[in-house]
Design an enzyme around this catalytic site. Sequence first.
Site, PDB file in Angstrom:
ATOM      1  N   GLN A  61      14.528  22.852 -15.916  1.00  0.00           N
ATOM      2  CA  GLN A  61      13.584  22.672 -14.830  1.00  0.00           C
ATOM      3  C   GLN A  61      12.451  21.737 -15.224  1.00  0.00           C
ATOM      4  OE1 GLN A  61      13.396  27.164 -13.038  1.00  0.00           O
ATOM      5  NE2 GLN A  61      13.058  26.929 -15.213  1.00  0.00           N
ATOM      6  N   ASP A 136      14.255  35.911 -18.486  1.00  0.00           N
ATOM      7  CA  ASP A 136      14.113  34.563 -17.934  1.00  0.00           C
ATOM      8  C   ASP A 136      14.986  33.614 -18.739  1.00  0.00           C
ATOM      9  OD1 ASP A 136      11.713  33.164 -16.012  1.00  0.00           O
ATOM     10  OD2 ASP A 136      12.842  31.830 -17.324  1.00  0.00           O
ATOM     11  N   ASP A 185      12.852  37.894  -9.213  1.00  0.00           N
ATOM     12  CA  ASP A 185      11.691  36.989  -9.155  1.00  0.00           C
ATOM     13  C   ASP A 185      12.167  35.608  -9.581  1.00  0.00           C
ATOM     14  OD1 ASP A 185       9.156  35.992  -8.892  1.00  0.00           O
ATOM     15  OD2 ASP A 185       8.401  36.826 -10.763  1.00  0.00           O
TER      16      ASP A 185
END
Length: 345
Positions: A61, A136, A185
């Site tokens: 990202q 994550d 999330d």
Amino acid sequence: MGEAVEIFPTDAFIASKADSNRSSDHGNHKKCSWYEEVIDEDLKWSFALNSVLQKGTSEYQDIVLLDTKRFGKVLLIDGKMQSAEIDEFIYHECLIHPALLFHPNPKTVFIMGGGEGSAARESLKHKSIEKIVMCDIDQEVVDFCRRHLMVNQEAFCNSKLDLVINDAKAELEERNEKFDIIVGDLADPVEGGPCYQLYTKSFYQKILKPKLKDNGIFVTQAGPAGIFTHKEVFTSIYNTIKQVFKYVVAYTAHVPSFADTWGWVMASDQPLAIKAEEIDQRIAKRIRGELLYLNGAALVSSTTMNKSILLSLLNETHVYTEEDARFIPGQGVAYHSLGLNSALG
């Protein structure tokens, strides 16, 4: 949110206005930069910056931290607003507390994503919580947020938090334990981004649901839910989850920094029905400190949709699969670079 970021000086922005704006006081405007995000091909959202604090690109990202005049520190991932210092409490309270309050006695939480730490922070407010696994995929996002977002430092240091860097799908598959609450999330589903497969029916059915305890609750962020944007992914995520769980509740709230209403979906095989008075009692009994946004009345009212959105939820037929996914406008790093380095450099 939208797909492009552009930075330009204030006087260039003002100069694009009508000639009548070119008055003698034009020189009084202090020069500054603006963040601009293309929401649609005929709609942009922009706000003034104090500075670009940090920027980088991980394996997955693009990551940028801005200091804005209106919203404080703002985290962008793949050119999209993820959270803003001044109002992130709205998003994260809505993401975390409904599921934990509806559960009779939540002790364990698994957070998919959540690299900035705010979901863990809100979960830790519940006195009953014994363990939180925050998984994550992007170590650089987690490190980035730990360095720059001071509000979550205590959460990252809490002994109840087990921080794991891994793909959430693989992590859930590998773990033998089950959880009271599983939280999505995740970044919005964008083409080429790392997250869209975690919105699919097969993932929910084969991997996620088996990791919930019998009275467990799943909740996920579900993208923009405004009158003009709810069909992008919100209704599809809702309909996909309906194929897997017996009881499904969609709810929304306006998030000013997102320039839109946002949506979440909560699901369980146990009924999800508590009156506002009972919610307030549970907040008083279970939560340390004060919530800034949610109370019983706000939570109950958030589940009421206007006619247009309600009909869209009821009539939606699309189901997320790996072969047939819907995407928010924009692309992840795996698809192509959004050009942040040149735009912000």
